[in-house]
Design an enzyme around this catalytic site. Sequence first.
Site, PDB file in Angstrom:
ATOM      1  N   SER A 134      28.977  42.777  36.251  1.00  0.00           N
ATOM      2  CA  SER A 134      28.187  41.646  36.729  1.00  0.00           C
ATOM      3  C   SER A 134      28.077  41.685  38.241  1.00  0.00           C
ATOM      4  O   SER A 134      28.986  42.134  38.929  1.00  0.00           O
ATOM      5  CB  SER A 134      28.817  40.331  36.250  1.00  0.00           C
ATOM      6  OG  SER A 134      29.470  39.691  37.327  1.00  0.00           O
ATOM      7  N   LYS A 135      26.920  41.215  38.702  1.00  0.00           N
ATOM      8  CA  LYS A 135      26.637  41.183  40.134  1.00  0.00           C
ATOM      9  C   LYS A 135      27.682  40.410  40.902  1.00  0.00           C
ATOM     10  O   LYS A 135      27.981  40.698  42.033  1.00  0.00           O
ATOM     11  CB  LYS A 135      25.356  40.385  40.387  1.00  0.00           C
ATOM     12  CG  LYS A 135      24.087  41.001  40.199  1.00  0.00           C
ATOM     13  CD  LYS A 135      23.033  40.409  41.110  1.00  0.00           C
ATOM     14  CE  LYS A 135      22.254  39.301  40.448  1.00  0.00           C
ATOM     15  NZ  LYS A 135      20.840  39.558  40.316  1.00  0.00           N
ATOM     16  N   ARG A 136      28.173  39.354  40.283  1.00  0.00           N
ATOM     17  CA  ARG A 136      29.092  38.472  40.999  1.00  0.00           C
ATOM     18  C   ARG A 136      30.478  39.094  41.117  1.00  0.00           C
ATOM     19  O   ARG A 136      31.151  38.937  42.101  1.00  0.00           O
ATOM     20  CB  ARG A 136      29.172  37.108  40.314  1.00  0.00           C
ATOM     21  CG  ARG A 136      28.406  36.042  41.074  1.00  0.00           C
ATOM     22  CD  ARG A 136      27.999  34.887  40.209  1.00  0.00           C
ATOM     23  NE  ARG A 136      26.587  34.942  39.887  1.00  0.00           N
ATOM     24  CZ  ARG A 136      26.045  35.365  38.753  1.00  0.00           C
ATOM     25  NH1 ARG A 136      26.750  35.718  37.822  1.00  0.00           N
ATOM     26  NH2 ARG A 136      24.759  35.419  38.558  1.00  0.00           N
ATOM     27  N   ARG A 137      30.865  39.827  40.082  1.00  0.00           N
ATOM     28  CA  ARG A 137      32.232  40.296  40.014  1.00  0.00           C
ATOM     29  C   ARG A 137      32.389  41.752  40.456  1.00  0.00           C
ATOM     30  O   ARG A 137      33.370  42.132  41.049  1.00  0.00           O
ATOM     31  CB  ARG A 137      32.691  40.150  38.563  1.00  0.00           C
ATOM     32  CG  ARG A 137      34.139  40.258  38.312  1.00  0.00           C
ATOM     33  CD  ARG A 137      34.432  40.016  36.841  1.00  0.00           C
ATOM     34  NE  ARG A 137      33.433  40.610  35.980  1.00  0.00           N
ATOM     35  CZ  ARG A 137      32.927  40.025  34.891  1.00  0.00           C
ATOM     36  NH1 ARG A 137      33.337  38.846  34.532  1.00  0.00           N
ATOM     37  NH2 ARG A 137      32.004  40.634  34.169  1.00  0.00           N
ATOM     38  N   ASP A 138      31.400  42.563  40.157  1.00  0.00           N
ATOM     39  CA  ASP A 138      31.580  44.003  40.338  1.00  0.00           C
ATOM     40  C   ASP A 138      30.604  44.551  41.386  1.00  0.00           C
ATOM     41  O   ASP A 138      29.613  43.925  41.704  1.00  0.00           O
ATOM     42  CB  ASP A 138      31.352  44.713  38.997  1.00  0.00           C
ATOM     43  CG  ASP A 138      32.221  44.130  37.888  1.00  0.00           C
ATOM     44  OD1 ASP A 138      33.450  44.230  38.018  1.00  0.00           O
ATOM     45  OD2 ASP A 138      31.677  43.560  36.923  1.00  0.00           O
TER      46      ASP A 138
END
Length: 484
Positions: free
Chosen positions: A253-257
């Site tokens: 995910s963009k937010r996490r990775d």
Amino acid sequence: MARSRWETVTVDGDPVPASAAVRVRFAPSPTGIFHVGGARTALFNWLFARHHGGAMVLRIEDTDVERNREEWTAGIVDALRWLDLDWDEGPYHQSERSQLYTEATEKLFADGRAYYCECTREAREERTRANPTPGYDGYCRDRGLTPGEGRALRFRTPDEGSTTVVDVIRGAPVFEHATVEDFVILRSNGTPIFLLAVVVDDMDMGITHVIRGEEHLPNTVKTLLLWDALGGGAPPVFAHVPVLVNQARQKLSKRRDKVALEQYREQGYLPEAMRNYLALLGWAPPDGREVVGLDEMVAAFRLEAVNSSPAFFDERKLLHFNAEYIRALSAAEFVGASGPFLEHGPWAPGDFDFAAFDALAPLVQERVRTLAEVPAMVEFLFLPEPRIDEKAWEKRVVRGPRAKEILAAALDEYASCPWTAAALHEVTAAIGERHELGLAKAQFPVRVAVTGRDVGPPLFESLEVLGREPTTERLGRALERLEA
Ligand code: GLU
């Protein structure tokens, strides 16, 4: 429902049309940063097309005006160029093809395959809340509504039967029509849904294989129903490539990775390494080797060999690949590739010395994992004073064994010894011996005093390139600091 297909033959294990050339498309929606998963999809399309001597179409799916941005499209095009994935046609923009979508919806309506619906969301929800099957209940199906303000066009899904998706990677999943609602194809504001545009374009562009992310699999039944209703003839063969996950097996995910291709590029990953690594996310060359050149990849790639289970995007492995690809560059290629990263070094622009960098470059090349690590390895050459890493200073100089004596002896002997890496090596080893220290330990205070860090390219070559005067000046200043 029986499906007519391309008359296919098997070439190198993959089904391809018997009488037509392979045509694939990469069809990104420019709604955000270009994701490594998108790059992997592009690569698989490209490898497949090149393997079979077919064509790859680039199609920008920019129908969502609220979420699309010109710069995201530019980012996709740039990224594909960076990865050296060339396309044969396009980029086509769906935003410029709306006439075709309108014609298709008019045809579906005229043929009775779609109907207008004026249900508001509230009315629909009110009516269907208690229904056992979710979705639209077909209220307007037979009301014979004509187009009009606030009316959406819905596809009339067959009540019975099922559709089998022929998927090279996933076998033949079957979807019962009873589970598919009469879905909207033209919103009440007159814009077609994305899925319709995809079908119309795939038909119009003669696409033979749809290779895309597995998140699109559940919609494929709608794709095929529309395909049939529009009289598209043989639909494409599908290949839904596996989702990418992180170490915790969560979908990236963009937010996490770290998923933006651009970020890897900025951090000094080589496109060749990135491409090679991406190819292994769901596919493996048959002989088990992992580092494979592009031509070999094209020759070996088989869609049928792509795995259906989630693929772990392992940043550490990618880093390892990158280091390997960096080491495989020629000296000149390494110097060239480092250029953009050296432009942002901490030194004054005029102080960069190409000859000094060239002299040390092959040794730096052996030691970096990304090109972004290059400036820090050589900055001591171009700064008037090294930037001292205080932790290294504390550990190697303040608390290092006999550090002060070593620095003093080096200052003394470096003043007159021949200025070559070999001579500096010999002199420093002898100093170490006199203080009962091996060369590795004896080097540390000198390295920190002169380069500011306790890691870097080999010390004596570094000193040779830096020169006698700057070296002895730095040793002198380090001693002063120690005594102060
Ligand atoms: N535009 C879609 C996406 O970016 C791809 C749709 C397709 O390949 O059919 O996810």
